[in-house]
Design a protein around this motif. Sequence first.
Motif, short mmCIF file in Angstrom:
data_model
loop_
_atom_site.label_atom_id
_atom_site.label_comp_id
_atom_site.label_asym_id
_atom_site.label_seq_id
_atom_site.Cartn_x
_atom_site.Cartn_y
_atom_site.Cartn_z
N UNK A 1 -23.99 26.93 -1.06
CA UNK A 1 -24.67 25.70 -1.49
C UNK A 1 -25.57 25.87 -2.70
N UNK A 2 -26.31 26.98 -2.77
CA UNK A 2 -27.22 27.18 -3.90
C UNK A 2 -26.44 27.40 -5.20
N UNK A 3 -25.31 28.10 -5.12
CA UNK A 3 -24.47 28.29 -6.31
C UNK A 3 -23.86 26.97 -6.74
N UNK A 4 -23.39 26.18 -5.78
CA UNK A 4 -22.82 24.86 -6.10
C UNK A 4 -23.84 23.99 -6.80
N UNK A 5 -25.06 24.00 -6.27
CA UNK A 5 -26.12 23.19 -6.86
C UNK A 5 -26.43 23.66 -8.29
N UNK A 6 -26.51 24.97 -8.48
CA UNK A 6 -26.83 25.52 -9.80
C UNK A 6 -25.73 25.20 -10.81
#
Length: 444
Positions: free
Chosen positions: A93-98
Amino acid sequence: MANIKPITRKDGTIAYQITVSLGRDKATGKQILKYVTYIPKEKATTKIEKEVNTFAADFEQKAKNGELVSGDKVTVSEFVKIWEKNWLPAKTPSVRENYMDILRNHVLPVIGHMKITTVKATHIDGIIQAAKDAGKAPSTIRDRFTVINSVFKYAFKKQYIRENPCQRCDERPPVKMKTGKELRYFNEDQSRRFLRDALTMEYDLKYGQRGRKSKITGKEYTVKEYTVKRSVPLQWRVFFTMAIYGSFRRGEMVALTWNDIDEKKHIISIDKAAAMTKTEKYIKDPKTEAGIREVFMPDEVFALLREWKREQAALCMKLGTAWKGHRNGMKEDGKTPDCFDENNIFIQVDTGLQMHLSSPNHKFHEICDMYNATREKEEDKLPRIRLHDLRHTGATLLLGNNADIETVSHRLGHSKASVTLDIYGHCLPENDKQAADTLAAMLN
């Protein structure tokens, strides 16, 4: 031969519909047609005819050879939606958001309107140059390129484009891993003072005079300036002691539960890490497969853990229904067994739930500031380092005291010992001198 038909658009300009026949479908008998609408760039009539005929011949050749790419009608913004739906979900999720933040803020405003087949290396170079001109760090610049490349790499894989333009881009600035003198960490004396003094001493906290209002009578009154003594809560003593002794990452520690502790073997198991986006908290796998590891810890760490577990259990009883963590017994459904050991080791003390990921950073700097306020001489103060630098501290102290590189690499969860050597090679010159002295003593 391709059929070319002029079409008058709403704005009065002329476009050309090019149609190519590929015979008939054997199953249905229907004619197989490929269409494309072409808008010429030339203005002169004679040049337009030549340009359109050249494009039509190329289009017909591609159609017959099965080389047509579907990206001719798809904009970058439209393809990003396809990429987001099919490629991006595999990331955390954090990579997708970034990735999406980078695309929305820095890529799509520049090339989002363009057909994906018309994007050239020069367009992408322009986005990267804008980041350089803005003074962005090399790591930030490479992150932006990585995201753009992932989009066009997927477009190439799915045959929307015949070539990934990122392969023709200029070189990106190298990202240098912090090593040697660039790393910040506590030395042996500072580490000892942090663990034995900063984490255990009492501090005088001063509160200035301020106004208050009675909740019962509504009358306003003044609270005079006063001083109270405070010590570092046990939970934080455990956290920062483990951070140095285990060289753990912040997310690895926040994700720990009591089930990850093997007191008999003096081992802490690392197999997950806490992470967060702007809207959610989640648990993910460690950064690499090597990040799944068992780390031996000394008696003093387990003594603190035992003390903190007793205090946490007492806190669970004290909070009663306000405790949202686990307790021995049954879960709310009345059927599923519950166990206290499923609780996180590091918690929010008002709910028993997993500690906020940002809390350790704030608390670490708060403790260092309180300690430094008690020191008169500058050399007696602790240097300003990051929480993550406690990880560097543990590794540096071990290597500086002759621990072998393979062991330290395992404790850090590095995929290769060479990674550890690249980062912490500055610790080894003194070891090398000791090795030379040992040989000299033996041979002389």
